[in-house]
Design a protein around this motif. Structure first.
Motif, PDB file in Angstrom:
ATOM      1  N   VAL A   1       9.207   6.684   1.048  1.00 52.82           N
ATOM      2  CA  VAL A   1       9.861   6.179  -0.158  1.00 52.82           C
ATOM      3  C   VAL A   1      10.163   7.273  -1.178  1.00 52.82           C
ATOM      4  O   VAL A   1      10.734   6.979  -2.223  1.00 52.82           O
ATOM      5  CB  VAL A   1       9.031   5.071  -0.824  1.00 52.82           C
ATOM      6  CG1 VAL A   1       9.007   3.836   0.056  1.00 52.82           C
ATOM      7  CG2 VAL A   1       7.607   5.535  -1.129  1.00 52.82           C
ATOM      8  N   ASP A   2       9.794   8.504  -0.890  1.00 56.55           N
ATOM      9  CA  ASP A   2      10.155   9.590  -1.805  1.00 56.55           C
ATOM     10  C   ASP A   2      10.373  10.848  -0.981  1.00 56.55           C
ATOM     11  O   ASP A   2       9.512  11.235  -0.191  1.00 56.55           O
ATOM     12  CB  ASP A   2       9.069   9.823  -2.850  1.00 56.55           C
ATOM     13  CG  ASP A   2       9.538  10.732  -3.969  1.00 56.55           C
ATOM     14  OD1 ASP A   2      10.520  10.374  -4.649  1.00 56.55           O
ATOM     15  OD2 ASP A   2       8.937  11.797  -4.169  1.00 56.55           O
ATOM     16  N   THR A   3      11.536  11.470  -1.139  1.00 58.53           N
ATOM     17  CA  THR A   3      11.888  12.619  -0.316  1.00 58.53           C
ATOM     18  C   THR A   3      11.635  13.944  -1.017  1.00 58.53           C
ATOM     19  O   THR A   3      11.812  14.996  -0.405  1.00 58.53           O
ATOM     20  CB  THR A   3      13.371  12.540   0.083  1.00 58.53           C
ATOM     21  OG1 THR A   3      14.182  12.481  -1.103  1.00 58.53           O
ATOM     22  CG2 THR A   3      13.634  11.302   0.929  1.00 58.53           C
ATOM     23  N   LEU A   4      11.221  13.918  -2.291  1.00 55.25           N
ATOM     24  CA  LEU A   4      10.915  15.160  -2.981  1.00 55.25           C
ATOM     25  C   LEU A   4       9.710  15.826  -2.326  1.00 55.25           C
ATOM     26  O   LEU A   4       8.716  15.175  -2.019  1.00 55.25           O
ATOM     27  CB  LEU A   4      10.602  14.892  -4.454  1.00 55.25           C
ATOM     28  CG  LEU A   4      10.246  16.124  -5.302  1.00 55.25           C
ATOM     29  CD1 LEU A   4      11.485  16.977  -5.519  1.00 55.25           C
ATOM     30  CD2 LEU A   4       9.648  15.699  -6.639  1.00 55.25           C
TER      31      LEU A   4
ATOM     32  N   SER B   1       9.061   1.762  -4.758  1.00 58.29           N
ATOM     33  CA  SER B   1      10.177   1.954  -3.832  1.00 58.29           C
ATOM     34  C   SER B   1      10.987   3.198  -4.162  1.00 58.29           C
ATOM     35  O   SER B   1      11.503   3.867  -3.258  1.00 58.29           O
ATOM     36  CB  SER B   1      11.083   0.722  -3.835  1.00 58.29           C
ATOM     37  OG  SER B   1      10.393  -0.398  -3.340  1.00 58.29           O
ATOM     38  N   THR B   2      11.122   3.511  -5.452  1.00 56.20           N
ATOM     39  CA  THR B   2      11.790   4.732  -5.882  1.00 56.20           C
ATOM     40  C   THR B   2      10.959   5.398  -6.971  1.00 56.20           C
ATOM     41  O   THR B   2      10.243   4.731  -7.727  1.00 56.20           O
ATOM     42  CB  THR B   2      13.206   4.460  -6.422  1.00 56.20           C
ATOM     43  OG1 THR B   2      13.129   3.557  -7.539  1.00 56.20           O
ATOM     44  CG2 THR B   2      14.086   3.847  -5.347  1.00 56.20           C
ATOM     45  N   TRP B   3      11.087   6.741  -7.051  1.00 59.09           N
ATOM     46  CA  TRP B   3      10.292   7.525  -7.998  1.00 59.09           C
ATOM     47  C   TRP B   3      11.192   8.527  -8.709  1.00 59.09           C
ATOM     48  O   TRP B   3      12.177   9.001  -8.154  1.00 59.09           O
ATOM     49  CB  TRP B   3       9.177   8.270  -7.266  1.00 59.09           C
ATOM     50  CG  TRP B   3       8.153   7.359  -6.669  1.00 59.09           C
ATOM     51  CD1 TRP B   3       8.272   6.639  -5.514  1.00 59.09           C
ATOM     52  CD2 TRP B   3       6.861   7.048  -7.201  1.00 59.09           C
ATOM     53  NE1 TRP B   3       7.139   5.910  -5.282  1.00 59.09           N
ATOM     54  CE2 TRP B   3       6.251   6.139  -6.293  1.00 59.09           C
ATOM     55  CE3 TRP B   3       6.160   7.456  -8.333  1.00 59.09           C
ATOM     56  CZ2 TRP B   3       4.965   5.640  -6.514  1.00 59.09           C
ATOM     57  CZ3 TRP B   3       4.886   6.959  -8.542  1.00 59.09           C
ATOM     58  CH2 TRP B   3       4.303   6.055  -7.649  1.00 59.09           C
ATOM     59  N   PHE B   4      10.836   8.850  -9.950  1.00 61.23           N
ATOM     60  CA  PHE B   4      11.562   9.871 -10.696  1.00 61.23           C
ATOM     61  C   PHE B   4      10.567  10.701 -11.499  1.00 61.23           C
ATOM     62  O   PHE B   4       9.450  10.252 -11.808  1.00 61.23           O
ATOM     63  CB  PHE B   4      12.613   9.240 -11.617  1.00 61.23           C
ATOM     64  CG  PHE B   4      12.074   8.193 -12.557  1.00 61.23           C
ATOM     65  CD1 PHE B   4      11.662   8.524 -13.837  1.00 61.23           C
ATOM     66  CD2 PHE B   4      11.983   6.862 -12.156  1.00 61.23           C
ATOM     67  CE1 PHE B   4      11.166   7.560 -14.713  1.00 61.23           C
ATOM     68  CE2 PHE B   4      11.488   5.890 -13.007  1.00 61.23           C
ATOM     69  CZ  PHE B   4      11.075   6.239 -14.287  1.00 61.23           C
TER      70      PHE B   4
ATOM     71  N   THR C   1       4.723  14.024   1.566  1.00 54.31           N
ATOM     72  CA  THR C   1       5.375  12.775   1.928  1.00 54.31           C
ATOM     73  C   THR C   1       4.676  11.615   1.241  1.00 54.31           C
ATOM     74  O   THR C   1       3.460  11.621   1.089  1.00 54.31           O
ATOM     75  CB  THR C   1       5.330  12.548   3.458  1.00 54.31           C
ATOM     76  OG1 THR C   1       5.963  13.645   4.112  1.00 54.31           O
ATOM     77  CG2 THR C   1       6.038  11.264   3.838  1.00 54.31           C
ATOM     78  N   LEU C   2       5.462  10.604   0.826  1.00 52.26           N
ATOM     79  CA  LEU C   2       4.912   9.365   0.282  1.00 52.26           C
ATOM     80  C   LEU C   2       5.396   8.215   1.154  1.00 52.26           C
ATOM     81  O   LEU C   2       6.593   8.037   1.351  1.00 52.26           O
ATOM     82  CB  LEU C   2       5.361   9.144  -1.163  1.00 52.26           C
ATOM     83  CG  LEU C   2       4.753   7.906  -1.855  1.00 52.26           C
ATOM     84  CD1 LEU C   2       3.254   8.086  -2.048  1.00 52.26           C
ATOM     85  CD2 LEU C   2       5.431   7.665  -3.202  1.00 52.26           C
ATOM     86  N   ARG C   3       4.443   7.430   1.676  1.00 54.56           N
ATOM     87  CA  ARG C   3       4.754   6.326   2.566  1.00 54.56           C
ATOM     88  C   ARG C   3       4.315   5.010   1.929  1.00 54.56           C
ATOM     89  O   ARG C   3       3.341   4.952   1.186  1.00 54.56           O
ATOM     90  CB  ARG C   3       4.045   6.508   3.909  1.00 54.56           C
ATOM     91  CG  ARG C   3       4.410   7.802   4.627  1.00 54.56           C
ATOM     92  CD  ARG C   3       5.632   7.651   5.477  1.00 54.56           C
ATOM     93  NE  ARG C   3       5.338   6.932   6.723  1.00 54.56           N
ATOM     94  CZ  ARG C   3       6.264   6.529   7.582  1.00 54.56           C
ATOM     95  NH1 ARG C   3       7.548   6.736   7.304  1.00 54.56           N
ATOM     96  NH2 ARG C   3       5.921   5.905   8.698  1.00 54.56           N
ATOM     97  N   LYS C   4       5.050   3.921   2.264  1.00 57.91           N
ATOM     98  CA  LYS C   4       4.773   2.616   1.671  1.00 57.91           C
ATOM     99  C   LYS C   4       4.918   1.525   2.719  1.00 57.91           C
ATOM    100  O   LYS C   4       5.775   1.595   3.601  1.00 57.91           O
ATOM    101  CB  LYS C   4       5.736   2.338   0.513  1.00 57.91           C
ATOM    102  CG  LYS C   4       5.553   0.975  -0.150  1.00 57.91           C
ATOM    103  CD  LYS C   4       6.600   0.714  -1.222  1.00 57.91           C
ATOM    104  CE  LYS C   4       6.438  -0.672  -1.839  1.00 57.91           C
ATOM    105  NZ  LYS C   4       7.472  -0.966  -2.854  1.00 57.91           N
TER     106      LYS C   4
ATOM    107  N   VAL D   1       0.854  -1.180   0.000  1.00 57.48           N
ATOM    108  CA  VAL D   1       0.000   0.000   0.000  1.00 57.48           C
ATOM    109  C   VAL D   1       0.893   1.233   0.000  1.00 57.48           C
ATOM    110  O   VAL D   1       1.948   1.249   0.648  1.00 57.48           O
ATOM    111  CB  VAL D   1      -0.926   0.030   1.227  1.00 57.48           C
ATOM    112  CG1 VAL D   1      -1.814   1.263   1.218  1.00 57.48           C
ATOM    113  CG2 VAL D   1      -1.762  -1.241   1.298  1.00 57.48           C
ATOM    114  N   LEU D   2       0.474   2.282  -0.721  1.00 56.70           N
ATOM    115  CA  LEU D   2       1.170   3.562  -0.693  1.00 56.70           C
ATOM    116  C   LEU D   2       0.163   4.675  -0.474  1.00 56.70           C
ATOM    117  O   LEU D   2      -0.966   4.607  -0.959  1.00 56.70           O
ATOM    118  CB  LEU D   2       1.923   3.829  -1.998  1.00 56.70           C
ATOM    119  CG  LEU D   2       3.068   2.898  -2.367  1.00 56.70           C
ATOM    120  CD1 LEU D   2       2.583   1.825  -3.334  1.00 56.70           C
ATOM    121  CD2 LEU D   2       4.221   3.687  -3.010  1.00 56.70           C
TER     122      LEU D   2
END
Length: 230
Positions: free
Chosen positions: A91-94, A131-134, A77-80, A63-64
């Motif tokens: 999972v994403d610090t942007l 897990s990672t985003w761009f 914030t994005l949490r997983k 779940v995210l």
């Protein structure tokens, strides 16, 4: 027939998604909650760190959710979780407003929103299950993405808060304006979500200040018809 179920908080609740008939999550302004008995009971799992804005459930384990702080300067914030919510990780610090998250398979997903603090429209992508985003696309102006819908890894649509609809055939790298819904000469009605049921037939919805708008297309977004409800 709808039944009213008890809930352990009075905070506003923003999103609900189920993985199956028993496991589901609700995102609120303060926390995320889980049920494992089909919605009969709910329990708190994680603090959202602000106001919950986006929620996606890949399966009963993964779940995210996205959230934004309630006061300026705003941060997102994005949490997983990968264990059904027993533990959560950022999972994403942007610093990003997550307006909508959609996965088209268990590995590839898109997140639409806006950069903070400027609210510049931006599309984020993951190819490893979140897990990672761009960033795959950034627009101009300060009206963020509020809704998105991908039919497959290449073809998708987004709606910006200022009622602009854009389309991609390149997996989100390049976008063209499909339409701009401007029912009033000196104003606009914001759009908040979009969905397609076939490659040709789709709907978008929005509204503000007592006005609601529904727009639809039957030709893959080449033309949109709208109706305003006041």
């Amino acid at each position: 027939k709808w039944l009213i179920y008890p809930f352990p908080t009075s905070e506003p609740l923003t999103k609900i998604r189920f993985a199956d008939s028993t496991n589901g999550w609700i995102l609120g302004e303060k926390y995320i909650y889980k049920t494992s008995d089909g919605g009969n009971s709910w329990f708190k799992q994680d603090s959202s760190g602000g106001s919950g804005t986006a929620l996606t459930v890949l399966n009963a384990n993964t779940v995210l959710y996205g959230s934004i702080t309630e006061t300026a300067p705003y941060t997102g914030t994005l949490r997983k979780t990968i264990n059904g919510g027993l533990s959560w990780q950022t999972v994403d610090t942007l610093s990003f407003y997550w307006g909508k998250i959609q996965f088209i398979n268990d590995q590839t997903g898109y997140g639409g929103g806006g950069s903070l603090p400027g609210w510049q429209p931006m599309l984020r992508k993951t190819t490893d299950g979140g897990s990672t985003w761009f960033t795959v696309w950034s627009g101009t102006g300060n009206y963020e993405i509020r809704g998105l819908h991908f039919l497959n890894p290449y073809n998708g649509w987004i709606v910006l808060y200022d009622a602009v609809i854009l389309k991609t055939t390149s997996g989100g790298i390049n976008w063209t304006v499909s339409d701009s819904i401007r029912p009033y000469p000196s104003s606009y009605l914001p759009l908040r979500d979009i969905t397609f049921v076939t490659p040709d037939r789709g709907w978008a919805v929005g509204g503000i200040a007592g006005d609601a708008i529904v727009v639809r297309t039957t030709d893959a977004g080449s033309n949109w018809l709208y109706q305003i409800f006041s």
